[in-house]
Design a protein around this motif. Structure first.
Motif, PDB file in Angstrom:
ATOM      1  N   ALA A 103       0.831  -1.208   0.000  1.00 14.11           N
ATOM      2  CA  ALA A 103       0.000   0.000   0.000  1.00 14.11           C
ATOM      3  C   ALA A 103       0.863   1.254   0.000  1.00 14.11           C
ATOM      4  N   HIS A 104       2.005   1.198   0.666  1.00 14.56           N
ATOM      5  CA  HIS A 104       2.911   2.350   0.694  1.00 14.56           C
ATOM      6  C   HIS A 104       3.617   2.527  -0.656  1.00 14.56           C
TER       7      HIS A 104
ATOM      8  N   GLN B 219       0.230   5.330   0.169  1.00 12.69           N
ATOM      9  CA  GLN B 219      -0.372   5.575   1.483  1.00 12.69           C
ATOM     10  C   GLN B 219       0.720   5.877   2.503  1.00 12.69           C
ATOM     11  N   LYS B 220       0.383   6.727   3.478  1.00 10.97           N
ATOM     12  CA  LYS B 220       1.354   7.112   4.508  1.00 10.97           C
ATOM     13  C   LYS B 220       0.647   7.316   5.837  1.00 10.97           C
TER      14      LYS B 220
ATOM     15  N   THR C 258      -3.246   6.424   7.854  1.00 12.34           N
ATOM     16  CA  THR C 258      -4.009   5.637   6.880  1.00 12.34           C
ATOM     17  C   THR C 258      -3.315   4.304   6.651  1.00 12.34           C
ATOM     18  N   LEU C 259      -2.011   4.351   6.480  1.00 14.32           N
ATOM     19  CA  LEU C 259      -1.221   3.147   6.247  1.00 14.32           C
ATOM     20  C   LEU C 259      -1.264   2.228   7.461  1.00 14.32           C
TER      21      LEU C 259
END
Length: 110
Positions: free
Chosen positions: A74-75, A80-81, A84-85
């Motif tokens: 996801a990163h 994403q960070k 949220t991640l």
């Protein structure tokens, strides 16, 4: 520091999973070649603390391993960070743990 801890947690979960995967495959081959029915398999697993611990450990290791792996994906792919991640990682891990625990209980409870 968090990345190092997650890296180590994923590697340790992989080390736990290796013998469990091999054991699971061996059991599946034995069951298929032995022509065991679902009822016969459940007769052997229900009420067994050993099978509960075996598959329970498997579920925990998979939940940790997969959640961290999907966090990395996801990163890297989704950008994403932050929260949220982390939220995604915890949701995936909790979801896998809940589904796996339900399956383990269904197979091992008398």
């Amino acid at each position: 520091m968090l990345d190092l801890r997650l890296y180590m947690a994923q590697r340790l979960s992989a080390l736990v999973m290796v013998p469990l995967v091999l054991g699971h495959i061996a059991v599946m081959i034995y069951a298929i070649q032995g022509g065991l029915s679902t009822a016969e398999i459940l007769g052997r697993t229900q009420g067994s603390l050993l099978w509960f611990l075996f598959y329970g450990s498997f579920v925990i290791a998979v939940s940790v391993h997969a959640a961290i792996g999907l966090r990395v994906i996801a990163h890297e792919w989704g950008g994403q960070k932050g929260r949220t991640l982390d939220g995604l990682m915890w949701a995936v891990g909790a979801g896998l743990l809940a589904l796996g625990a339900r399956a383990v209980l269904a197979v091992t409870l008398p």
